[in-house]
Design an enzyme around this catalytic site. Structure first.
Site, PDB file in Angstrom:
ATOM      1  N   LYS A  22       0.680  -1.067  -0.073  1.00 30.90           N
ATOM      2  CA  LYS A  22      -0.116  -0.079  -0.165  1.00 30.90           C
ATOM      3  C   LYS A  22       0.854   1.366  -0.072  1.00 30.90           C
ATOM      4  O   LYS A  22       0.527   2.079  -0.898  1.00 30.90           O
ATOM      5  CB  LYS A  22      -0.858   0.045   1.083  1.00 30.90           C
ATOM      6  CG  LYS A  22      -1.556   1.285   1.403  1.00 30.90           C
ATOM      7  CD  LYS A  22      -2.395   1.239   2.737  1.00 30.90           C
ATOM      8  CE  LYS A  22      -1.934   1.799   4.017  1.00 30.90           C
ATOM      9  NZ  LYS A  22      -1.642   3.130   4.160  1.00 30.90           N
ATOM     10  N   ASN A  23       1.729   1.161   0.957  1.00 32.20           N
ATOM     11  CA  ASN A  23       2.524   2.390   1.228  1.00 32.20           C
ATOM     12  C   ASN A  23       3.814   2.749   0.083  1.00 32.20           C
ATOM     13  O   ASN A  23       4.375   3.730  -0.133  1.00 32.20           O
ATOM     14  CB  ASN A  23       3.429   2.554   2.422  1.00 32.20           C
ATOM     15  CG  ASN A  23       2.415   2.466   3.597  1.00 32.20           C
ATOM     16  OD1 ASN A  23       1.144   3.018   3.423  1.00 32.20           O
ATOM     17  ND2 ASN A  23       2.996   2.277   4.950  1.00 32.20           N
ATOM     18  N   CYS A 116      -5.555   7.306   9.216  1.00 32.77           N
ATOM     19  CA  CYS A 116      -5.674   6.717  10.871  1.00 32.77           C
ATOM     20  C   CYS A 116      -5.699   7.662  11.767  1.00 32.77           C
ATOM     21  O   CYS A 116      -4.662   8.818  11.672  1.00 32.77           O
ATOM     22  CB  CYS A 116      -4.960   5.287  10.823  1.00 32.77           C
ATOM     23  SG  CYS A 116      -5.395   4.036  10.099  1.00 32.77           S
ATOM     24  N   ARG A 121      -0.270  14.059  13.564  1.00 30.13           N
ATOM     25  CA  ARG A 121      -0.051  13.805  12.181  1.00 30.13           C
ATOM     26  C   ARG A 121      -0.005  15.376  11.177  1.00 30.13           C
ATOM     27  O   ARG A 121      -0.726  15.363  10.551  1.00 30.13           O
ATOM     28  CB  ARG A 121      -0.947  12.964  11.552  1.00 30.13           C
ATOM     29  CG  ARG A 121      -0.835  11.644  12.225  1.00 30.13           C
ATOM     30  CD  ARG A 121      -1.328  10.450  11.360  1.00 30.13           C
ATOM     31  NE  ARG A 121      -0.673   9.748  10.583  1.00 30.13           N
ATOM     32  CZ  ARG A 121      -0.927   8.634   9.825  1.00 30.13           C
ATOM     33  NH1 ARG A 121      -2.037   8.135   9.948  1.00 30.13           N
ATOM     34  NH2 ARG A 121      -0.023   8.334   8.784  1.00 30.13           N
ATOM     35  N   ASP A 305       4.236   0.406  12.260  1.00 32.17           N
ATOM     36  CA  ASP A 305       3.196  -0.343  11.856  1.00 32.17           C
ATOM     37  C   ASP A 305       3.047  -1.677  12.177  1.00 32.17           C
ATOM     38  O   ASP A 305       1.604  -2.218  11.881  1.00 32.17           O
ATOM     39  CB  ASP A 305       2.945  -0.118  10.031  1.00 32.17           C
ATOM     40  CG  ASP A 305       2.565   1.213   9.645  1.00 32.17           C
ATOM     41  OD1 ASP A 305       2.235   1.802  10.415  1.00 32.17           O
ATOM     42  OD2 ASP A 305       2.700   1.262   8.478  1.00 32.17           O
ATOM     43  N   ARG A 396      -8.586  -0.812   4.458  1.00 31.20           N
ATOM     44  CA  ARG A 396      -7.694   0.215   3.758  1.00 31.20           C
ATOM     45  C   ARG A 396      -6.321  -0.130   3.319  1.00 31.20           C
ATOM     46  O   ARG A 396      -5.811   0.189   2.448  1.00 31.20           O
ATOM     47  CB  ARG A 396      -7.634   1.353   4.713  1.00 31.20           C
ATOM     48  CG  ARG A 396      -8.995   2.114   5.322  1.00 31.20           C
ATOM     49  CD  ARG A 396      -8.609   3.311   5.900  1.00 31.20           C
ATOM     50  NE  ARG A 396      -7.188   3.906   5.450  1.00 31.20           N
ATOM     51  CZ  ARG A 396      -6.222   4.056   6.274  1.00 31.20           C
ATOM     52  NH1 ARG A 396      -6.521   4.277   7.755  1.00 31.20           N
ATOM     53  NH2 ARG A 396      -5.339   4.843   5.729  1.00 31.20           N
TER      54      ARG A 396
HETATM   55  C1  UD1 Z   1       4.043   6.730   6.803  1.00 33.64           C
HETATM   56  C2  UD1 Z   1       2.867   5.633   6.345  1.00 33.64           C
HETATM   57  C3  UD1 Z   1       2.367   5.092   7.356  1.00 33.64           C
HETATM   58  C4  UD1 Z   1       3.163   4.549   8.252  1.00 33.64           C
HETATM   59  C5  UD1 Z   1       4.274   5.921   8.616  1.00 33.64           C
HETATM   60  C6  UD1 Z   1       5.142   5.379   9.672  1.00 33.64           C
HETATM   61  C7  UD1 Z   1       2.468   6.170   3.758  1.00 33.64           C
HETATM   62  C8  UD1 Z   1       1.299   6.600   3.085  1.00 33.64           C
HETATM   63  N1  UD1 Z   1       2.143   6.242   5.329  1.00 33.64           N
HETATM   64  O1  UD1 Z   1       2.994   7.951   7.264  1.00 33.64           O
HETATM   65  O2  UD1 Z   1       1.501   4.063   7.014  1.00 33.64           O
HETATM   66  O3  UD1 Z   1       2.796   4.535   9.593  1.00 33.64           O
HETATM   67  O4  UD1 Z   1       4.784   6.245   7.420  1.00 33.64           O
HETATM   68  O5  UD1 Z   1       5.882   4.287   8.979  1.00 33.64           O
HETATM   69  O6  UD1 Z   1       3.469   5.663   3.405  1.00 33.64           O
HETATM   70  N2  UD1 Z   1       5.663  14.491  11.184  1.00 33.64           N
HETATM   71  C9  UD1 Z   1       5.710  15.937  11.445  1.00 33.64           C
HETATM   72  N3  UD1 Z   1       5.525  16.687  10.339  1.00 33.64           N
HETATM   73  C10 UD1 Z   1       5.311  16.316   9.185  1.00 33.64           C
HETATM   74  C11 UD1 Z   1       5.291  15.012   9.011  1.00 33.64           C
HETATM   75  C12 UD1 Z   1       5.515  14.150   9.845  1.00 33.64           C
HETATM   76  O7  UD1 Z   1       5.841  16.397  12.755  1.00 33.64           O
HETATM   77  O8  UD1 Z   1       5.292  17.095   8.394  1.00 33.64           O
HETATM   78  C13 UD1 Z   1       5.757  13.481  12.259  1.00 33.64           C
HETATM   79  C14 UD1 Z   1       4.448  12.834  12.471  1.00 33.64           C
HETATM   80  O9  UD1 Z   1       3.707  13.394  13.374  1.00 33.64           O
HETATM   81  C15 UD1 Z   1       5.035  11.423  12.960  1.00 33.64           C
HETATM   82  C16 UD1 Z   1       6.341  11.203  12.401  1.00 33.64           C
HETATM   83  O10 UD1 Z   1       6.735  12.460  11.888  1.00 33.64           O
HETATM   84  O11 UD1 Z   1       5.290  11.652  14.505  1.00 33.64           O
HETATM   85  C17 UD1 Z   1       6.347  10.274  11.141  1.00 33.64           C
HETATM   86  O12 UD1 Z   1       5.531  10.530  10.216  1.00 33.64           O
HETATM   87  P1  UD1 Z   1       5.768  10.239   8.684  1.00 33.64           P
HETATM   88  O13 UD1 Z   1       7.021   9.420   8.720  1.00 33.64           O
HETATM   89  O14 UD1 Z   1       5.413  11.447   8.074  1.00 33.64           O
HETATM   90  O15 UD1 Z   1       4.390   9.298   8.622  1.00 33.64           O
HETATM   91  P2  UD1 Z   1       3.507   9.278   7.185  1.00 33.64           P
HETATM   92  O16 UD1 Z   1       4.047   9.873   6.196  1.00 33.64           O
HETATM   93  O17 UD1 Z   1       2.327  10.108   8.078  1.00 33.64           O
END
Ligand code: UD1
Length: 417
Positions: A22-23, A116, A121, A305, A396
């Site tokens: 998915k990712n 989720c 986030r 995850d 999902r």
């Molecule tokens: C992605 C995955 C998700 C997985 C997660 C961790 C996809 C589409 N989603 O989510 O399934 O659970 O990685 O492997 O691939 N953060 C900030 N600011 C930002 C972005 C992130 O502070 O602009 C923080 C988040 O709050 C969190 C951390 O960084 O604490 C990790 O987030 P991130 O790696 O961005 O995860 P996702 O891309 O949301």
């Protein structure tokens, strides 16, 4: 309303294949906007999240069709710059369409993404990357508007290796004139897969999987053909189901290196795991024992995850285990539901302390994707009948999870009230 009916407490025996990730599929589908023409994406999983990504592409003017595991996206027509709010709210990865539209049309407008409820986030790092590339980012009445008709290559230093921000930075950088350097990017294998797809479109991009990604932007791109990598979290789900319920099974298309920290934890808990010509096999005959502390971390650390999945395994073991969550602040929501199955889980700060104990069947509700998978795993190991509601979350990220688990020998099926 649909639910999983499970008759648990029966050791598993069987085999199941891991579907596409998915990712990986979601950023790759967004990336099809970067090059007009017909893209061919193989091994694209049939999930509600990928359906939502295809609906977004359709809403933007693309023609999409699925033929089995292959998805064809014709992105020749894409004049719109706005993602409809209803689609944007369906999943977190809709945020990737901001970077893709910025690259394609120099402008992107959307409301905040859904997904989720794992915590706050924020998307500040995504937006900062766009600004660094020269885009103007404005927020008006809950809508984001990014404008960057002339993006320029730059150096983007990420303070945290965010998966989504790295992907958005890569997408936008493909359209920025000159070289963009992304420092401290996420090193996840799915980022390497996105790089692989973009290369199949002719993009000049190097370094995914390392601490420095370089993109030479402004290069003309053509449609690509690519096969999505197997889903490492789905693989971890099947492994954890075998570990929790006991028995023996083989998982096709499983790649040991992609799930190394999960294999290490399951081995430490008493499972035997070995590579086979088609993937991986796991056997668990005796009791599981407590392990820990396990701490989640960005790749190559223990994946956040997979944390709920492992918790379900440790809940049925013997002894004490602990898991510390460092990525998302609200990732233990499943603990409350796990307790309904008899699990002994105590939450304290960013950690869960688990005391293994025999579980019993119960009625439980999935509240997020991986939490829902964890409850399903625990139900397979629990004596008696369980019912798992909230399948919208599970669908999902899993293409008919119940079928794969039934192939592994689980007594599980989907029913409707
Ligand atoms: C992605 C995955 C998700 C997985 C997660 C961790 C996809 C589409 N989603 O989510 O399934 O659970 O990685 O492997 O691939 N953060 C900030 N600011 C930002 C972005 C992130 O502070 O602009 C923080 C988040 O709050 C969190 C951390 O960084 O604490 C990790 O987030 P991130 O790696 O961005 O995860 P996702 O891309 O949301």
């Amino acid at each position: 309303m649909e639910y999983f009916a499970v008759q648990g407490g029966v050791p598993l025996e069987g085999c199941a294949a891991v579907h596409g990730a998915k990712n990986s599929a979601l950023p790759i589908l967004a990336a099809t906007l970067l090059a007009p023409g017909e893209h061919i994406i193989h091994n694209c999983p049939d999930l509600s999240d990928t359906a939502a990504a295809l609906a977004i592409l359709s809403s933007l003017g693309c023609r999409v069709r699925r033929e089995g595991d292959t998805v064809l996206v014709n992105s020749t027509l894409c004049q719109s710059c706005g993602v409809p709010d209803t689609l944007m709210g369906t999943m977190r990865a809709s945020v990737l369409f901001l970077g893709a539209l910025l690259a394609r049309n120099g402008r992107a407008c959307a409301c905040w993404p859904g997904g989720c409820a794992l915590g706050e986030r924020p998307i500040d790092l995504h937006l900062r990357a766009f600004q660094c590339l020269g885009a103007r980012v404005q927020e008006r009445e809950g809508r984001l508007c990014c404008q960057g008709p002339r993006l320029r290559g730059c150096c983007i230093q990420l303070p945290f290796p965010s998966v989504g921000a790295t992907e958005n930075a890569i997408l936008a950088a493909c359209a920025a004139q000159g070289y963009t350097e992304i420092l401290n990017p996420a090193r996840e294998l799915e980022i390497v897969d996105l790089q692989g797809f973009l290369r199949s479109c002719g993009a000049q991009i190097w370094g995914a999987g390392t601490g420095r990604i370089v993109v030479q932007g402004g290069v003309p791109l053509h449609p690509g053909e690519y096969s999505v990598m197997p889903d490492r979290i789905v693989c971890a789900t099947y492994l954890c189901a075998l570990a929790a319920a006991g028995g023996e099974g083989e998982i096709y298309a499983a790649q040991a290196a992609a799930v190394a920290p999960v294999l290490e934890a399951l081995s430490a808990a008493g499972c035997q795991i070995w590579e086979t010509p088609r993937g991986l096999a796991l056997r668990r005959r005796g009791s599981l024992w407590g392990i820990g502390p396990i701490t989640t971390a960005p790749y190559p650390g223990f994946p956040t995850d997979a944390q709920p999945l492992l918790a379900a395994v440790l809940a049925v073991g013997r002894g004490e285990s602990s898991i510390r969550e460092t990525i998302f602040e609200n990732r233990f929501r499943y603990a409350c539901q796990l307790r309904r199955l008899g699990a002994r889980v105590r939450l304290e700060g960013d950690s869960a302390y688990i005391t293994g104990t025999p579980l019993h069947g119960a009625l439980v509700e999935a509240e997020d994707l991986r939490g829902g998978a964890a409850l399903t795993i625990a139900a397979l190991a629990a004596q008696g009948e369980s019912r798992i509601c909230g399948l919208g979350h599970i669908d999902r990220g899993y293409d008919r999870l119940e079928r794969a688990l039934a192939c592994l020998g689980g007594r599980i099926w989907r029913e409707e009230d």
